[in-house]
Design an enzyme around this catalytic site. Structure first.
Site, PDB file in Angstrom:
ATOM      1  N   PRO A 132       0.825  -1.219   0.000  1.00  0.00           N
ATOM      2  CA  PRO A 132       0.000   0.000   0.000  1.00  0.00           C
ATOM      3  C   PRO A 132       0.853   1.260   0.000  1.00  0.00           C
ATOM      4  O   PRO A 132       0.471   2.271  -0.580  1.00  0.00           O
ATOM      5  CB  PRO A 132      -0.810  -0.123   1.301  1.00  0.00           C
ATOM      6  N   GLY A 135       4.762   0.884  -4.953  1.00  0.00           N
ATOM      7  CA  GLY A 135       5.067  -0.245  -5.824  1.00  0.00           C
ATOM      8  C   GLY A 135       6.346  -0.050  -6.615  1.00  0.00           C
ATOM      9  O   GLY A 135       7.180  -0.949  -6.727  1.00  0.00           O
ATOM     10  N   SER A 136       6.520   1.157  -7.149  1.00  0.00           N
ATOM     11  CA  SER A 136       7.676   1.382  -8.028  1.00  0.00           C
ATOM     12  C   SER A 136       8.986   1.251  -7.258  1.00  0.00           C
ATOM     13  O   SER A 136       9.956   0.666  -7.756  1.00  0.00           O
ATOM     14  CB  SER A 136       7.607   2.782  -8.647  1.00  0.00           C
ATOM     15  N   GLU A 244       8.340 -11.007 -18.018  1.00  0.00           N
ATOM     16  CA  GLU A 244       7.036 -10.374 -17.791  1.00  0.00           C
ATOM     17  C   GLU A 244       6.835  -9.213 -18.763  1.00  0.00           C
ATOM     18  O   GLU A 244       5.765  -9.054 -19.352  1.00  0.00           O
ATOM     19  CB  GLU A 244       6.950  -9.878 -16.344  1.00  0.00           C
ATOM     20  N   ARG A 270     -20.066   0.513 -42.212  1.00  0.00           N
ATOM     21  CA  ARG A 270     -20.862   1.665 -41.763  1.00  0.00           C
ATOM     22  C   ARG A 270     -20.834   2.773 -42.826  1.00  0.00           C
ATOM     23  O   ARG A 270     -19.748   3.139 -43.299  1.00  0.00           O
ATOM     24  CB  ARG A 270     -20.266   2.200 -40.458  1.00  0.00           C
ATOM     25  N   GLY A 342     -17.623   5.098 -32.980  1.00  0.00           N
ATOM     26  CA  GLY A 342     -18.645   6.059 -32.575  1.00  0.00           C
ATOM     27  C   GLY A 342     -19.359   5.598 -31.312  1.00  0.00           C
ATOM     28  O   GLY A 342     -18.750   5.001 -30.417  1.00  0.00           O
ATOM     29  N   GLY A 366       3.671  -4.204 -13.828  1.00  0.00           N
ATOM     30  CA  GLY A 366       4.879  -4.831 -14.386  1.00  0.00           C
ATOM     31  C   GLY A 366       5.999  -3.831 -14.645  1.00  0.00           C
ATOM     32  O   GLY A 366       6.886  -4.085 -15.463  1.00  0.00           O
TER      33      GLY A 366
HETATM   34  C1  FAD Z   1      -4.472  -4.556 -11.954  1.00  0.00           C
HETATM   35  C2  FAD Z   1      -3.123  -4.582 -11.304  1.00  0.00           C
HETATM   36  C3  FAD Z   1      -2.522  -5.795 -11.053  1.00  0.00           C
HETATM   37  C4  FAD Z   1      -1.286  -5.838 -10.390  1.00  0.00           C
HETATM   38  N1  FAD Z   1      -0.749  -7.054 -10.072  1.00  0.00           N
HETATM   39  C5  FAD Z   1       0.348  -7.088  -9.266  1.00  0.00           C
HETATM   40  C6  FAD Z   1       0.854  -8.337  -8.777  1.00  0.00           C
HETATM   41  O1  FAD Z   1       0.345  -9.413  -9.118  1.00  0.00           O
HETATM   42  N2  FAD Z   1       1.896  -8.312  -7.914  1.00  0.00           N
HETATM   43  C7  FAD Z   1       2.485  -7.155  -7.518  1.00  0.00           C
HETATM   44  O2  FAD Z   1       3.430  -7.206  -6.723  1.00  0.00           O
HETATM   45  N3  FAD Z   1       2.058  -5.949  -7.985  1.00  0.00           N
HETATM   46  C8  FAD Z   1       1.000  -5.898  -8.834  1.00  0.00           C
HETATM   47  N4  FAD Z   1       0.530  -4.695  -9.305  1.00  0.00           N
HETATM   48  C9  FAD Z   1       1.173  -3.474  -8.848  1.00  0.00           C
HETATM   49  C10 FAD Z   1       1.979  -2.751  -9.907  1.00  0.00           C
HETATM   50  O3  FAD Z   1       3.168  -3.434 -10.188  1.00  0.00           O
HETATM   51  C11 FAD Z   1       2.203  -1.319  -9.341  1.00  0.00           C
HETATM   52  O4  FAD Z   1       0.948  -0.655  -9.424  1.00  0.00           O
HETATM   53  C12 FAD Z   1       3.274  -0.579 -10.085  1.00  0.00           C
HETATM   54  O5  FAD Z   1       4.533  -1.132  -9.834  1.00  0.00           O
HETATM   55  C13 FAD Z   1       3.305   0.900  -9.677  1.00  0.00           C
HETATM   56  O6  FAD Z   1       3.330   1.036  -8.291  1.00  0.00           O
HETATM   57  P1  FAD Z   1       2.267   1.993  -7.564  1.00  0.00           P
HETATM   58  O7  FAD Z   1       0.924   1.696  -8.105  1.00  0.00           O
HETATM   59  O8  FAD Z   1       2.462   1.866  -6.113  1.00  0.00           O
HETATM   60  O9  FAD Z   1       2.626   3.453  -8.041  1.00  0.00           O
HETATM   61  P2  FAD Z   1       3.749   4.408  -7.410  1.00  0.00           P
HETATM   62  O10 FAD Z   1       5.023   3.690  -7.289  1.00  0.00           O
HETATM   63  O11 FAD Z   1       3.188   5.072  -6.202  1.00  0.00           O
HETATM   64  O12 FAD Z   1       3.859   5.497  -8.584  1.00  0.00           O
HETATM   65  C14 FAD Z   1       2.783   6.398  -8.904  1.00  0.00           C
HETATM   66  C15 FAD Z   1       3.104   7.054 -10.233  1.00  0.00           C
HETATM   67  O13 FAD Z   1       4.316   7.792 -10.111  1.00  0.00           O
HETATM   68  C16 FAD Z   1       5.259   7.343 -11.063  1.00  0.00           C
HETATM   69  N5  FAD Z   1       6.585   7.338 -10.460  1.00  0.00           N
HETATM   70  C17 FAD Z   1       6.980   6.625  -9.382  1.00  0.00           C
HETATM   71  N6  FAD Z   1       8.274   6.865  -9.129  1.00  0.00           N
HETATM   72  C18 FAD Z   1       8.704   7.719 -10.087  1.00  0.00           C
HETATM   73  C19 FAD Z   1       9.959   8.323 -10.393  1.00  0.00           C
HETATM   74  N7  FAD Z   1      11.059   8.041  -9.682  1.00  0.00           N
HETATM   75  N8  FAD Z   1      10.030   9.159 -11.443  1.00  0.00           N
HETATM   76  C20 FAD Z   1       8.934   9.424 -12.197  1.00  0.00           C
HETATM   77  N9  FAD Z   1       7.720   8.884 -11.968  1.00  0.00           N
HETATM   78  C21 FAD Z   1       7.614   8.029 -10.926  1.00  0.00           C
HETATM   79  C22 FAD Z   1       4.819   5.945 -11.469  1.00  0.00           C
HETATM   80  O14 FAD Z   1       5.260   5.628 -12.767  1.00  0.00           O
HETATM   81  C23 FAD Z   1       3.316   6.075 -11.391  1.00  0.00           C
HETATM   82  O15 FAD Z   1       2.857   6.632 -12.584  1.00  0.00           O
HETATM   83  C24 FAD Z   1      -0.648  -4.639 -10.009  1.00  0.00           C
HETATM   84  C25 FAD Z   1      -1.245  -3.403 -10.336  1.00  0.00           C
HETATM   85  C26 FAD Z   1      -2.459  -3.359 -10.958  1.00  0.00           C
HETATM   86  C27 FAD Z   1      -3.076  -2.016 -11.253  1.00  0.00           C
END
Ligand code: FAD
Length: 382
Positions: A132, A135-136, A244, A270, A342, A366
């Site tokens: 929570p 992720g990145s 992946e 169409r 459309g 991913g």
């Molecule tokens: C439907 C779905 C399925 C998923 N399945 C899995 C799974 O099976 N297992 C798993 O572990 N995860 C899973 N994920 C998580 C996914 O890998 C993360 O959502 C992703 O890595 C981004 O992390 P975050 O959502 O926390 O965004 P954040 O890391 O909070 O980033 C928010 C935004 O800021 C941008 N950002 C972040 N850091 C930087 C930076 N340094 N410079 C510029 N921009 C930046 C990101 O690109 C993004 O646009 C899933 C996500 C979704 C939506």
């Protein structure tokens, strides 16, 4: 594209036909219903295993079917995506991210317990990295595992986990050491352990794949369930990355083609202002531009796969860029197809409506587009 990529043979064509038949008979007729219901039936995994879909690319000793070359996996990803619903490949093929770290570094006993059952479609494995809090920035993850004799005691939570509700195991990234990458380990956590719980999440798209938040409350996980040495989990998590990204790119190729085909067929029948939509130059150019993007993506996917096969590994920077190119191509094609269709494109019974809602996740999951571009830039020494 209108021509066949030079490396593809009659065997590849036959394989493509086989998978396309399976998708057309077992999946396409049910896709709209499953998506509205929010889940596809678990027994689809068993049916997919019967035709070798789940096993492709995994070692024979665990029930897998080795691949002669990477084109087969690209064809598989592309054809499954022709189901027209991203939740299907995401849920059906989740083992593609959960299982490789297990095979790369778990004990032989664990591999034997998990891999054959997963590849037969009887059990499910997910990957739990995202939290929570973020992720990145994987290196900052907080779920903690503290050693207590032969067990780790795990506390924390994971979110957005694909197949999280029905997973029997979750390959989970936990903090066993200090800050940063060097303090992360991977544990295979059975979901029937006391202290584990999960809740489903509602999403913009991918409705038929379950997505969950997972909670670990003093979950005692045997040390024997660790993948590789302590604090080296990141190395094993990396086992997934290029596969992946390539798989997601091949999926986007399939989705982009469907968008094009729906728009093309509609534009040919169409009529507006006394002629077919396709006879208006603006619309013809939209379709040609879609093919331009699709051909570019298709060439890039197969070329990188060829290089990866020859070199024994995919190039990191270009694979990251491939993922960006793929999500952008899909987004472009879904947008243009929606416009050509459309009002019909906006209706729930139109597959392009679903695909349009599913473009964003391809640029986020991913490895997000921003993170991929930055990774490539760093590889190029920028
Ligand atoms: C439907 C779905 C399925 C998923 N399945 C899995 C799974 O099976 N297992 C798993 O572990 N995860 C899973 N994920 C998580 C996914 O890998 C993360 O959502 C992703 O890595 C981004 O992390 P975050 O959502 O926390 O965004 P954040 O890391 O909070 O980033 C928010 C935004 O800021 C941008 N950002 C972040 N850091 C930087 C930076 N340094 N410079 C510029 N921009 C930046 C990101 O690109 C993004 O646009 C899933 C996500 C979704 C939506």
């Amino acid at each position: 594209m209108q021509f066949k990529y030079p490396g593809l043979t009659a065997e590849h064509d036959a394989y493509r036909d086989q998978i396309r038949r399976f998708v057309q008979t077992e999946i396409v007729p049910n896709v709209a219903k499953w998506d509205e219901e929010g889940l596809f039936p678990s027994d689809l995994h068993k049916k997919a295993a019967e035709v070798g879909i789940l096993q492709l690319g995994y070692p024979e000793e665990y029930g897998g079917i080795p691949c002669a070359d990477p084109y087969y996996q690209i064809i598989l990803a592309e054809e499954i995506s022709r189901s027209g619903a991203g939740g299907l490949p995401a849920g059906l093929m989740t083992h593609g991210i959960g299982l490789p770290p297990v095979l790369a570094g778990a004990s032989e006993a664990l591999k034997q317990e998990i891999a054959p059952a997963v590849l037969r479609g009887e059990k499910f494995i997910a990957l739990g990295v995202t939290e929570p809090g973020g992720g990145s920035d994987v290196a900052a993850l907080k779920t903690r595992a503290v050693r207590d004799g032969d067990y780790y005691v795990v506390n924390g939570s994971k979110t957005f986990i694909t197949s999280g509700m029905r997973a029997d195991w979750v390959t989970t990234a936990v903090r066993t050491g200090g800050d940063g990458m060097g303090g992360i380990s991977l544990l295979v956590i059975p979901t029937d352990l006391p202290g584990f719980s999960r809740t489903p999440l509602k999403k913009m798209g991918w409705w038929m794949s379950d997505t969950a938040t997972l909670y670990f409350d003093n979950v005692r996980v045997p040390v024997a369930n660790r993948i590789g040495p302590e604090n080296q989990g990141f190395l094993y998590a990396m086992a997934n990355f290029n596969g992946e990204r390539t798989g997601m790119a091949a999926g986007c190729l399939g989705y982009s083609k469907i968008c094009y085909e729906y728009a093309r067929d509609y534009a040919k029948q169409r009529k507006t202002f006394g002629k077919r939509l396709a006879d208006h130059q603006v619309i013809r150019h939209k379709l040609a531009r879609m093919m331009l993007e699709i051909t570019g993506l298709e060439t890039m996917v197969y070329t990188l796969a060829t290089i990866g096969h020859r070199e024994g590994k995919m190039p990191v920077a270009e694979t990251a860029l491939l993922k960006v190119k793929a999500s952008e191509t899909f987004e472009f094609c879904a947008n243009e197809a929606m416009q050509i269709l459309g009002g019909h494109g906006f209706m729930r019974d139109n597959p392009v409506e679903r695909l349009y809602r599913e473009t964003k996740v391809q640029a986020i999951g991913g490895g997000s587009a921003e993170i991929m571009l930055d990774l490539a830039a760093r590889q190029y020494g920028i």
